[in-house]
Design a protein around this motif. Sequence first.
Motif, PDB file in Angstrom:
ATOM      1  N   MET A 110       1.395   4.103  -2.882  1.00 47.29           N
ATOM      2  CA  MET A 110       0.943   5.594  -2.304  1.00 47.29           C
ATOM      3  C   MET A 110       2.095   6.442  -3.004  1.00 47.29           C
ATOM      4  N   ILE A 111       3.489   6.019  -2.634  1.00 54.56           N
ATOM      5  CA  ILE A 111       4.678   6.782  -3.112  1.00 54.56           C
ATOM      6  C   ILE A 111       4.651   6.784  -4.774  1.00 54.56           C
ATOM      7  N   GLN A 170       0.905  -1.200   0.163  1.00 54.07           N
ATOM      8  CA  GLN A 170       0.057   0.128   0.053  1.00 54.07           C
ATOM      9  C   GLN A 170       0.865   1.390  -0.055  1.00 54.07           C
ATOM     10  N   TRP A 171       1.973   1.415   0.845  1.00 55.51           N
ATOM     11  CA  TRP A 171       2.822   2.363   0.984  1.00 55.51           C
ATOM     12  C   TRP A 171       3.593   2.522  -0.487  1.00 55.51           C
ATOM     13  N   GLU A 172       3.916   1.575  -0.961  1.00 59.96           N
ATOM     14  CA  GLU A 172       4.727   1.540  -2.073  1.00 59.96           C
ATOM     15  C   GLU A 172       4.001   2.246  -3.344  1.00 59.96           C
TER      16      GLU A 172
END
Lengths: 90, 204
Positions: free
Chosen positions: A83-84, A79-81
């Motif tokens: 998002m970035i 999810q973070w990846e």
Amino acid sequence: MMGTHKHTWMPCCKDATMLAEKQLQHQRLSLGQRIGLRLHLLFCIFCRRYVMQSRAIDKYLGNQTPQTEITPDESVKLQWETMIAERMKK
Amino acid sequence: MQVEKSPTTVQVSMTTANPTRWVKLYADDLFKFAVAKVADNGLAQDLVQETFLSALQALEQFRAESSEKTWLMAILKNKIIDHFRKSSKVPVTISIEEDKAGDSDPHHFFFNEKGHWRREMAPKAWVSGSSSQQDQVDFFTILRGCMNKLTSIGRKVFDLKYLEEKESADICKDLSISSSNYWVIIHRAKLQLRACLEKNWFSN
Ligand SMILES: [Zn+2]
């Protein structure tokens, strides 16, 4: 028992807890200070408790979870990846 | 056929941040640090996510001389401190006298004129609470509440020492305080924190 200092060179509770604090934070004490502190702790249950509890507090403050290796979920990382990556496009 | 300008890619990776590899390289360490400080997995996740977001917004402020990891870690530490500041509404109580003693002479509050513990302030044996997950979380909530009751200088020193993990010499320099002053502040803050925990957690 508190309040009966047989030796004037023995630190009082206020000084003993200060010395103990320094020792807990790895500050070097002089030989006289170390002996004084040892003796005081031998006689004073309150300062013995203080030292034990102060050490425990240090542990809580430094590292609040005694858990073993913990990592974020792979799904969270994904999810973070995402998002970035999204933000980088802008 | 065109020749690739390969040297530039090397230069780029050395002088600018590269967000696409952040998660792979640093997520575990950032998360581990956050969990250790806030004792709450969900919260730690939020803080790491916010760290990435803030970092992305501040990309141009990234200086090549610090490593990406150090930079991200610094952002995370600020997030954690901010969080603690905001979540100060934990209902812990300290005695009115202690509150009033504030910046004057807290030692006088704990010790009598001979330097002995005052009877009502002398450390009691702590009743060890249970170690269930929920209790652990509650305990750290109380701990944070007690931290927020410290004087601002005591709080500052504790943040630098335990959260930023700075050496005492550096803390003295940062706050321009003498080493003896530093020890008085640490001692006082510890006395207050200990008393607060005893009152709000380790007694029945
Ligand atoms: Zn004592």
